[in-house]
Design a protein around this motif. Structure first.
Motif, PDB file in Angstrom:
ATOM      1  N   GLY A  63       0.781  -1.230   0.000  1.00 19.98           N
ATOM      2  CA  GLY A  63       0.000   0.000   0.000  1.00 19.98           C
ATOM      3  C   GLY A  63       0.813   1.278   0.000  1.00 19.98           C
ATOM      4  N   ASN A  64       2.098   1.220   0.338  1.00 12.53           N
ATOM      5  CA  ASN A  64       2.881   2.451   0.221  1.00 12.53           C
ATOM      6  C   ASN A  64       4.265   2.162  -0.348  1.00 12.53           C
ATOM      7  OD1 ASN A  64       5.118   2.680   2.402  1.00 12.53           O
ATOM      8  ND2 ASN A  64       3.337   1.890   3.511  1.00 12.53           N
ATOM      9  N   GLU A  65       4.780   3.185  -1.014  1.00 13.40           N
ATOM     10  CA  GLU A  65       5.966   3.026  -1.833  1.00 13.40           C
ATOM     11  C   GLU A  65       7.210   2.654  -1.016  1.00 13.40           C
ATOM     12  OE1 GLU A  65       5.997   5.985  -4.954  1.00 13.40           O
ATOM     13  OE2 GLU A  65       8.175   5.886  -4.940  1.00 13.40           O
ATOM     14  N   GLU A  66       7.378   3.327   0.103  1.00 14.28           N
ATOM     15  CA  GLU A  66       8.597   3.100   0.883  1.00 14.28           C
ATOM     16  C   GLU A  66       8.661   1.661   1.406  1.00 14.28           C
ATOM     17  OE1 GLU A  66      11.386   4.923   1.091  1.00 14.28           O
ATOM     18  OE2 GLU A  66      10.232   5.962  -0.448  1.00 14.28           O
ATOM     19  N   ASP A  67       7.550   1.215   1.994  1.00 13.05           N
ATOM     20  CA  ASP A  67       7.515  -0.162   2.516  1.00 13.05           C
ATOM     21  C   ASP A  67       7.673  -1.173   1.387  1.00 13.05           C
ATOM     22  OD1 ASP A  67       7.249   0.786   5.021  1.00 13.05           O
ATOM     23  OD2 ASP A  67       5.090   0.410   5.201  1.00 13.05           O
ATOM     24  N   ALA A  68       7.072  -0.835   0.230  1.00 12.90           N
ATOM     25  CA  ALA A  68       7.180  -1.744  -0.920  1.00 12.90           C
ATOM     26  C   ALA A  68       8.631  -1.885  -1.358  1.00 12.90           C
ATOM     27  CB  ALA A  68       6.326  -1.226  -2.077  1.00 12.90           C
ATOM     28  N   LYS A  69       9.345  -0.754  -1.398  1.00 11.78           N
ATOM     29  CA  LYS A  69      10.758  -0.800  -1.791  1.00 11.78           C
ATOM     30  C   LYS A  69      11.580  -1.590  -0.777  1.00 11.78           C
ATOM     31  CE  LYS A  69      10.849   3.406  -4.562  1.00 11.78           C
ATOM     32  NZ  LYS A  69      11.146   4.837  -4.572  1.00 11.78           N
ATOM     33  N   ASP A  70      11.292  -1.364   0.505  1.00 11.05           N
ATOM     34  CA  ASP A  70      12.011  -2.126   1.543  1.00 11.05           C
ATOM     35  C   ASP A  70      11.792  -3.626   1.355  1.00 11.05           C
ATOM     36  OD1 ASP A  70      12.937   0.150   2.632  1.00 11.05           O
ATOM     37  OD2 ASP A  70      11.564   0.197   4.345  1.00 11.05           O
ATOM     38  N   LEU A  71      10.529  -3.963   1.076  1.00  7.79           N
ATOM     39  CA  LEU A  71      10.183  -5.379   0.922  1.00  7.79           C
ATOM     40  C   LEU A  71      10.905  -5.992  -0.280  1.00  7.79           C
ATOM     41  CD1 LEU A  71       8.402  -7.639   2.093  1.00  7.79           C
ATOM     42  CD2 LEU A  71       6.548  -6.869   0.641  1.00  7.79           C
ATOM     43  N   VAL A  72      10.955  -5.243  -1.364  1.00  8.99           N
ATOM     44  CA  VAL A  72      11.639  -5.745  -2.569  1.00  8.99           C
ATOM     45  C   VAL A  72      13.132  -5.910  -2.301  1.00  8.99           C
ATOM     46  CG1 VAL A  72      12.252  -5.179  -4.960  1.00  8.99           C
ATOM     47  CG2 VAL A  72       9.931  -4.834  -4.161  1.00  8.99           C
ATOM     48  N   GLN A  73      13.707  -4.924  -1.621  1.00 16.62           N
ATOM     49  CA  GLN A  73      15.146  -4.983  -1.311  1.00 16.62           C
ATOM     50  C   GLN A  73      15.448  -6.212  -0.437  1.00 16.62           C
ATOM     51  OE1 GLN A  73      16.669  -1.290   0.124  1.00 16.62           O
ATOM     52  NE2 GLN A  73      18.684  -1.778  -0.708  1.00 16.62           N
ATOM     53  N   GLU A  74      14.611  -6.399   0.568  1.00 13.38           N
ATOM     54  CA  GLU A  74      14.810  -7.547   1.473  1.00 13.38           C
ATOM     55  C   GLU A  74      14.656  -8.860   0.699  1.00 13.38           C
ATOM     56  OE1 GLU A  74      12.397  -7.010   4.961  1.00 13.38           O
ATOM     57  OE2 GLU A  74      13.187  -8.858   5.852  1.00 13.38           O
ATOM     58  N   THR A  75      13.677  -8.877  -0.200  1.00 11.14           N
ATOM     59  CA  THR A  75      13.448 -10.077  -1.013  1.00 11.14           C
ATOM     60  C   THR A  75      14.674 -10.405  -1.863  1.00 11.14           C
ATOM     61  OG1 THR A  75      11.099  -9.565  -1.136  1.00 11.14           O
ATOM     62  CG2 THR A  75      11.942 -11.088  -2.788  1.00 11.14           C
ATOM     63  N   CYS A  76      15.204  -9.389  -2.509  1.00 12.97           N
ATOM     64  CA  CYS A  76      16.374  -9.610  -3.385  1.00 12.97           C
ATOM     65  C   CYS A  76      17.568 -10.069  -2.550  1.00 12.97           C
ATOM     66  CB  CYS A  76      16.716  -8.339  -4.153  1.00 12.97           C
ATOM     67  SG  CYS A  76      15.460  -7.924  -5.366  1.00 12.97           S
ATOM     68  N   TYR A  77      17.741  -9.453  -1.408  1.00 14.32           N
ATOM     69  CA  TYR A  77      18.880  -9.821  -0.556  1.00 14.32           C
ATOM     70  C   TYR A  77      18.749 -11.283  -0.114  1.00 14.32           C
ATOM     71  CZ  TYR A  77      22.230  -9.846   3.257  1.00 14.32           C
ATOM     72  OH  TYR A  77      23.276 -10.171   4.071  1.00 14.32           O
ATOM     73  N   LYS A  78      17.547 -11.640   0.317  1.00 13.88           N
ATOM     74  CA  LYS A  78      17.326 -13.015   0.772  1.00 13.88           C
ATOM     75  C   LYS A  78      17.521 -14.003  -0.386  1.00 13.88           C
ATOM     76  CE  LYS A  78      14.406 -15.505   3.880  1.00 13.88           C
ATOM     77  NZ  LYS A  78      13.199 -15.574   4.658  1.00 13.88           N
ATOM     78  N   ALA A  79      17.041 -13.617  -1.550  1.00 14.28           N
ATOM     79  CA  ALA A  79      17.189 -14.481  -2.727  1.00 14.28           C
ATOM     80  C   ALA A  79      18.666 -14.677  -3.059  1.00 14.28           C
ATOM     81  CB  ALA A  79      16.453 -13.865  -3.911  1.00 14.28           C
ATOM     82  N   LEU A  80      19.429 -13.594  -3.011  1.00 18.18           N
ATOM     83  CA  LEU A  80      20.859 -13.698  -3.325  1.00 18.18           C
ATOM     84  C   LEU A  80      21.562 -14.626  -2.342  1.00 18.18           C
ATOM     85  CD1 LEU A  80      21.590  -9.936  -4.071  1.00 18.18           C
ATOM     86  CD2 LEU A  80      21.736 -11.794  -5.720  1.00 18.18           C
ATOM     87  N   LYS A  81      21.178 -14.495  -1.086  1.00 20.59           N
ATOM     88  CA  LYS A  81      21.807 -15.341  -0.059  1.00 20.59           C
ATOM     89  C   LYS A  81      21.489 -16.818  -0.247  1.00 20.59           C
ATOM     90  CE  LYS A  81      21.960 -14.420   4.326  1.00 20.59           C
ATOM     91  NZ  LYS A  81      21.388 -14.052   5.617  1.00 20.59           N
TER      92      LYS A  81
END
Lengths: 170, 264
Positions: free
Chosen positions: A25-43
């Protein structure tokens, strides 16, 4: 192999952002979530093999992260009606009209945003990201039959919500 | 002859590309002949196209974010495969314990060993089960257990201590079926890990997946967010508990033990 996965992750950023913004629902949280997702995926890249569906895997990771965040913020789940329904409400708006008529488009977007999370996410996975029922069942960790019935219900609920808002405005 | 109700259900499957084979043929045939269903199909197609059109409505100012994230992804260097270490660690313990463990059995009823192992792990991590012996020495810990347990339990030494992937933190006794079992605390990649050991007469390994390695059945399970690897060998049952996400049990085994491991 690693570079290939990295490339697929990069190519999925837009889709992940779209899914995240609709769900969170909001841009900042969405970006955080995507960043965390990518980091977890890379790991965890090593857990994939050559035939893995990286995009579906990324969506699964993001959804799990999002669910965990929701649990932390104590949001209770919505009870969903999962019965299979056939097509009921009529739809007399064609996509061309939707493209031209900004107001109608905004009402449909509002109706989508008003849906319970589970309906909203299944519509996004199917119609924004074009995942198959089988892929959706893996992302949502539920049987294909549930995907089918939930999708039916989500569509009908979207129609119903749209028409309610639309008729009020007329 | 297909009834209209079925066709109406099939409309969504058709539009989602999920209708195939005979059903697809029957559907197409019916649509050709039935104006009412054709009308509904058109309406539903318009509706679905309308949903698809919303995709472009989701707008985010993401250029800088995407550029920065792309750089981070490109720069990322994967760490050495941690998963290999976990399985290797369990495998080494299993092999070396074959030499050191003797047969002593409890005569008490079997219990949900894996569940208790997870509970003990959580309590240990939360500080509710403080270590009774704090040491990184296998010998010191083995000596400490000596005489305290009704079974012979000795910790094996890692073959190459300079390259040891885990750190032993210490150990303690824990209750199990009115007697004591052994709990050894480890740390690997800054994550806690515990090994729970009890006589196999009172403890059964359990897991949804079974992996055979060196003629020992390893059971793999996940509970409460923890991974549990349990096995029985020479009269003792072991449960290794650790948290590790997206753990692929298959690949590390093959990589580490490709000569010996059967297909999992």
């Amino acid at each position: 192999m690693i570079e290939k996965i990295k490339k697929e992750i990069i190519n999925s950023i837009d889709s992940l952002l779209r899914y995240a913004i609709v769900m969170v629902g909001n841009e900042e949280d969405a970006k955080d979530l995507v960043q965390e997702t990518c980091y977890k995926a890379l790991k965890n890249m090593n857990s994939l093999d050559e035939n893995s569906n990286v995009k579906a895997w990324l969506f699964t990771i993001m959804r799990n992260l999002w669910i965990n965040q929701r649990k932390r913020s104590q949001i209770s789940p919505v009870q969903l009606d999962e019965t299979i329904e056939d097509v009921c409400d009529e739809w007399n708006i064609n996509p061309e009209e939707l493209l031209i008529n900004n107001e109608v488009r905004q009402i449909l977007m509002r109706a989508l945003n008003e849906l319970p999370d589970a309906y909203r996410e299944i519509l996004v996975l199917r119609y924004f990201e074009d995942f198959s029922y089988n892929e959706i069942s893996k992302i949502l960790n539920c049987p294909v039959g549930t995907v089918m019935s939930r999708l039916n219900r989500a569509r009908e609920k979207l129609k119903e919500t749209f028409l309610k808002i639309y008729e009020k405005k007329q | 002859m297909i009834d209209h109700k079925t066709i109406k259900i099939w409309i969504n499957l058709y539009l989602d590309g999920e209708l195939a084979g005979d059903e697809l043929e029957l559907f197409k045939q019916h649509i050709k002949e039935c104006p009412d269903c054709t009308k509904i199909l058109k309406q539903q197609r318009d509706f679905i196209d309308s949903i698809r059109a919303l995709k472009d409505e989701v707008k985010i100012q993401s250029k800088d974010f995407k550029t920065e994230l792309t750089k981070q992804i490109e720069r990322f260097k994967p760490e050495r495969r941690k998963t290999i270490k976990y399985i290797a660690f369990a495998g080494i313990i299993a092999i070396l314990l074959i030499i050191t463990i003797s047969f002593i059995y409890f005569h008490s009823e079997r219990t949900d060993f894996v569940k208790i192992a997870v509970e003990n792990h959580m309590r240990q991590v939360n500080g509710q089960l403080p270590l009774e012996v704090v040491s990184s020495s296998e010998t010191e810990i083995s000596n400490w257990f000596n005489g305290k347990l009704k079974f012979n339990f000795r910790l094996p030494r890692y073959p190459d201590p300079s390259n040891q992937p885990y750190r032993i933190k210490g150990a303690r006794l824990v209750a199990l079926n009115n007697d004591y079992a052994a709990l050894v605390s480890y740390e690997m990649d800054n994550r806690p890990m515990t090994l729970f050991v009890a006589p196999s007469k009172s403890a059964t390994p359990y897991g949804k997946r079974k992996v055979n390695f060196k003629e020992i059945d390893f059971y793999l399970d996940t509970r409460d967010g923890f991974n549990i690897l349990s096995w029985t060998d020479k009269g003792l049952t072991y449960a290794l508990v650790f948290d590790f996400e997206n753990f692929d049990w298959k690949k590390p085994c093959i990589v580490c033990h490709s000569q010996e491991t059967k297909e999992m």
